[in-house]
Design a protein around this motif. Structure first.
Motif, mmCIF file in Angstrom:
data_model
loop_
_atom_site.group_PDB
_atom_site.id
_atom_site.type_symbol
_atom_site.label_atom_id
_atom_site.label_comp_id
_atom_site.label_asym_id
_atom_site.label_seq_id
_atom_site.Cartn_x
_atom_site.Cartn_y
_atom_site.Cartn_z
ATOM 1 N N ALA A 147 0.854 -1.178 0.000
ATOM 2 C CA ALA A 147 0.000 0.000 0.000
ATOM 3 C C ALA A 147 0.893 1.233 0.000
ATOM 4 C CB ALA A 147 -0.907 0.015 1.232
ATOM 5 N N LEU A 148 0.679 2.114 -0.983
ATOM 6 C CA LEU A 148 1.402 3.383 -1.049
ATOM 7 C C LEU A 148 0.413 4.501 -0.756
ATOM 8 C CD1 LEU A 148 3.568 2.997 -4.293
ATOM 9 C CD2 LEU A 148 4.094 2.243 -1.967
ATOM 10 N N CYS A 149 0.716 5.320 0.247
ATOM 11 C CA CYS A 149 -0.151 6.423 0.625
ATOM 12 C C CYS A 149 0.604 7.740 0.427
ATOM 13 C CB CYS A 149 -0.592 6.289 2.086
ATOM 14 S SG CYS A 149 -1.685 4.889 2.375
ATOM 15 N N PHE A 150 0.157 8.527 -0.561
ATOM 16 C CA PHE A 150 0.788 9.803 -0.862
ATOM 17 C C PHE A 150 0.042 10.935 -0.167
ATOM 18 C CE2 PHE A 150 1.939 7.029 -4.384
ATOM 19 C CZ PHE A 150 3.288 7.270 -4.527
ATOM 20 N N ALA A 151 0.789 11.964 0.175
ATOM 21 C CA ALA A 151 0.205 13.160 0.785
ATOM 22 C C ALA A 151 1.023 14.371 0.355
ATOM 23 C CB ALA A 151 0.202 13.054 2.308
ATOM 24 N N THR A 152 0.341 15.496 0.125
ATOM 25 C CA THR A 152 1.023 16.755 -0.199
ATOM 26 C C THR A 152 0.476 17.859 0.683
ATOM 27 O OG1 THR A 152 -0.575 17.270 -1.955
ATOM 28 C CG2 THR A 152 1.431 16.080 -2.594
ATOM 29 N N GLY A 187 4.203 22.575 1.296
ATOM 30 C CA GLY A 187 5.346 22.658 0.408
ATOM 31 C C GLY A 187 6.148 21.382 0.265
ATOM 32 N N LYS A 188 5.597 20.248 0.689
ATOM 33 C CA LYS A 188 6.331 18.994 0.526
ATOM 34 C C LYS A 188 5.362 17.859 0.254
ATOM 35 C CE LYS A 188 6.632 17.402 5.358
ATOM 36 N NZ LYS A 188 7.569 16.911 6.406
ATOM 37 N N ALA A 189 5.937 16.706 -0.033
ATOM 38 C CA ALA A 189 5.131 15.520 -0.315
ATOM 39 C C ALA A 189 5.754 14.322 0.392
ATOM 40 C CB ALA A 189 5.054 15.262 -1.818
ATOM 41 N N THR A 190 4.902 13.408 0.863
ATOM 42 C CA THR A 190 5.382 12.197 1.524
ATOM 43 C C THR A 190 4.743 10.971 0.879
ATOM 44 O OG1 THR A 190 3.625 12.188 3.205
ATOM 45 C CG2 THR A 190 5.667 13.392 3.727
ATOM 46 N N ARG A 191 5.428 9.846 1.060
ATOM 47 C CA ARG A 191 4.904 8.550 0.642
ATOM 48 C C ARG A 191 5.085 7.581 1.801
ATOM 49 N NH1 ARG A 191 8.722 6.177 -3.241
ATOM 50 N NH2 ARG A 191 9.778 5.718 -1.282
ATOM 51 N N ALA A 192 3.990 6.968 2.207
ATOM 52 C CA ALA A 192 4.040 5.940 3.250
ATOM 53 C C ALA A 192 3.862 4.578 2.588
ATOM 54 C CB ALA A 192 2.956 6.172 4.292
ATOM 55 N N THR A 193 4.697 3.614 2.978
ATOM 56 C CA THR A 193 4.673 2.286 2.363
ATOM 57 C C THR A 193 4.478 1.229 3.437
ATOM 58 O OG1 THR A 193 6.258 3.058 0.702
ATOM 59 C CG2 THR A 193 5.921 0.680 0.874
ATOM 60 N N SER A 194 3.586 0.276 3.141
ATOM 61 C CA SER A 194 3.376 -0.841 4.067
ATOM 62 C C SER A 194 2.921 -2.060 3.279
ATOM 63 C CB SER A 194 2.318 -0.498 5.132
ATOM 64 O OG SER A 194 2.045 -1.622 5.946
ATOM 65 N N SER A 195 3.416 -3.212 3.684
ATOM 66 C CA SER A 195 2.981 -4.462 3.058
ATOM 67 C C SER A 195 1.670 -4.938 3.649
ATOM 68 C CB SER A 195 4.046 -5.547 3.235
ATOM 69 O OG SER A 195 4.284 -5.789 4.613
ATOM 70 N N GLU A 232 8.459 8.480 3.885
ATOM 71 C CA GLU A 232 9.601 9.160 3.281
ATOM 72 C C GLU A 232 9.131 10.395 2.516
ATOM 73 O OE1 GLU A 232 12.514 5.863 1.655
ATOM 74 O OE2 GLU A 232 10.425 5.296 1.232
ATOM 75 N N ASN A 233 10.006 11.387 2.418
ATOM 76 C CA ASN A 233 9.734 12.530 1.557
ATOM 77 C C ASN A 233 10.005 12.131 0.105
ATOM 78 O OD1 ASN A 233 9.120 14.235 3.723
ATOM 79 N ND2 ASN A 233 11.252 14.826 3.991
ATOM 80 N N VAL A 234 9.152 12.596 -0.803
ATOM 81 C CA VAL A 234 9.309 12.283 -2.222
ATOM 82 C C VAL A 234 9.224 13.571 -3.036
ATOM 83 C CG1 VAL A 234 8.476 9.902 -2.117
ATOM 84 C CG2 VAL A 234 6.829 11.765 -2.370
ATOM 85 N N ASN A 235 9.718 13.499 -4.264
ATOM 86 C CA ASN A 235 9.776 14.668 -5.135
ATOM 87 C C ASN A 235 8.605 14.656 -6.117
ATOM 88 O OD1 ASN A 235 10.623 16.964 -6.467
ATOM 89 N ND2 ASN A 235 12.080 15.857 -7.770
ATOM 90 N N ILE A 236 7.466 15.200 -5.679
ATOM 91 C CA ILE A 236 6.282 15.269 -6.533
ATOM 92 C C ILE A 236 6.110 16.717 -6.998
ATOM 93 C CG2 ILE A 236 3.772 15.044 -6.615
ATOM 94 C CD1 ILE A 236 3.922 12.778 -4.682
#
Length: 507
Positions: free
Chosen positions: A191-196, A199-207, A217-221
């Protein structure tokens, strides 16, 4: 009806009474203890069961009753199914030698009905519909008397229903205090959960979202990328940035333009991305990436706001098919139809569509068909709920389809969303299997996991000595994102499950 007065019970009773008498002193408390204990032995119910009645419920005589001799209370821990008729049930009891055994039932007029159990020629019909009944016993010498309360528990909701617990939620996984956009997708089994926001964006990952072991983690969106359009394929993520299709090959960490023009993504299918593009004259055409032949979009077909796609291999075709539900047409009208895609063309397959709706949440799940013998068969279904209706209100109705969206119908009342879950549009639903045991995962409110009742389970032919079941797999629906009727972002993760799937399997 069984009335047993075994000689060994009389011998045991006499020995017990002698033993207690020999140990007593002249202390008043001890005298009273002896009397109370004697009454328990002299007026003891050894067993209680219901008589078989297949017209009411199969295997009714296998329902187990616990007898609490200290509290003089009898009850079935595994409740009978919702709606079981309990106003005329036969009972069997065995007890020690007694001179009187009466069953007292409360009446609807305030007057009790008393049945002499010892003198009844046939099994008496007992009415449990007005609460517990009382079994009054008197010993053979009439010196001891005792009343037992008998409770017959019946389920207050169907174990087949989809139960959304009002405590089954957690916070959306992000380090952004007040996100402005959220999107969850399943990608390569995670499961990938993105949020913005901020001024930043994150991605949460879980099996497994149920374990809440998110890696954030912070991601470059890019700020102009519409994260609500993120769609997963087998090996990449795609999203739309100002009418241009973008691609990420590193689970959303970075994004690059594909150079393809696309205004809405329907799905990814067999290595390609299927969507629509709006031409300068306002018309829409079906497009793909990599590019294939463009075809006009029919007037009644959606061009935006469709629910998340699903891909199945069906009995209608040897190749997979993609399905989307609802959405907004080029004219701005809403549709509730199901559209199918076979890799080359889109076709409406609806006979009984949903109401006209945009942003509906669709998810594959399970239901149960229960036979007259109370044998449950699991079957795959589609569930659809939430979304914006034609009048601008948000739908709370849960719909169900047993034929991949060809026919939709309102699900039963027990499958409807409870008041605790807000009305949402544009939410995403993912299904992940969680291994259950006697303890719920950390971070979620504890859930009772009742054992499957004996009358509900298929009996096993396994020999004794089989290793006991301590854990089992259960598919949960996780609901992410979306907005409520006021436009507020849903920052919680809700989860739901069919009750029957949480029951510990019998061996």
């Amino acid at each position: 009806m069984k009335k047993q007065f075994p000689i060994y019970m009389l011998v045991s009773l006499l020995m017990a009474m002698v033993g207690f008498t020999a140990c007593n002193s002249d202390d008043d408390d001890s005298v009273f203890d002896t009397i109370d204990t004697s009454a328990e032995f002299a007026c003891m119910i050894n067993s209680f069961k219901l008589e078989a009645n297949p017209n009411i419920l199969s295997n009714l005589d296998t329902v187990f009753f616990s007898i609490d001799l200290n509290a003089a209370r009898i009850f079935n821990a595994d409740s009978l199914p919702l709606g079981t008729r309990v106003d005329s049930l036969g009972v069997s009891m065995t007890f020690s030698s007694v001179s009187k055994a009466e069953i007292i039932m409360p009446g609807n007029d305030g007057k009790d009905t008393t049945i002499n159990f010892l003198e009844a020629e046939n099994t008496p019909a007992i009415d449990f519909s007005r609460g517990y009944i009382t079994v009054h016993l008197e010993s053979a010498n009439t010196m001891a008397k005792r009343d037992y309360r008998v409770y017959l528990n019946v389920h207050k909701m169907k174990p087949d229903s989809l139960a959304w617990g009002d405590a089954s939620f957690s916070a959306y996984p992000t380090t952004i205090p007040s996100p402005v956009a959220l999107k969850a997708v399943e990608y390569k089994g995670d499961a990938l959960c993105f949020a913005t926001g901020a001024g930043k964006a994150t991605r949460a990952t879980s099996s497994n979202p149920g374990l809440r072991d998110w890696t954030i983690e912070n991601v470059n969106i890019p700020s102009s990328l519409d994260i609500n359009s993120i769609t997963a394929s087998d090996d990449a993520l795609y999203a739309i940035d100002g009418g241009t299709l973008c691609k990420s090959s590193d689970a959303g960490s970075t994004w690059v333009s594909t150079g393809a023009s696309m205004t809405h993504i329907f799905c990814t299918f067999d290595g390609s991305v299927a969507g629509v593009d709006r031409r300068s004259d306002g018309s829409y055409v079906y497009v793909t990436y990599p590019a294939t032949t463009e075809t006009p979009v029919p007037d009644d077909a959606p061009v935006s706001a469709t629910g998340a796609p699903l891909i199945f291999t069906t009995e209608w075709s040897d190749t997979p098919m993609a399905f989307v539900v609802g959405g907004r047409t080029a004219s701005g009208d809403l549709t509730g139809a199901t559209w199918a895609y076979d890799g080359s063309q889109w076709t409406s397959v609806s006979k009984s569509p949903l109401p006209a709706i945009a942003g509906v949440t669709m998810v594959p799940y399970f239901s149960f068909k229960v036979s007259a013998a109370w044998v449950a068969t699991k079957r795959s279904v589609l569930l659809a709920f939430g979304g914006t209706l034609a009048d601008g209100t948000l739908s709370r109705t849960v719909y169900i389809s047993f034929d991949l969206g060809v026919n939709w119908a309102k699900a039963g009342e027990l499958m409807q969303l409870p008041a605790a879950i807000p009305s949402l549009t544009g939410a995403q639903a993912l299904v992940f299997t969680q291994t259950l045991s006697s303890r719920a995962a950390s971070g979620w409110s504890s859930l009772e996991l009742p054992q499957m009742p004996g009358w509900l389970a298929v009996q096993s032919d396994s020999e004794s000595g089989v290793k006991p079941i301590t854990s089992w797999d259960c598919p949960y629906i996780y609901l992410f994102g979306g907005r409520d009727s006021a436009g507020n972002l849903n920052d919680k993760v809700w989860r739901g499950v069919i009750n029957r799937l949480t029951f510990k399997p019998l061996q």
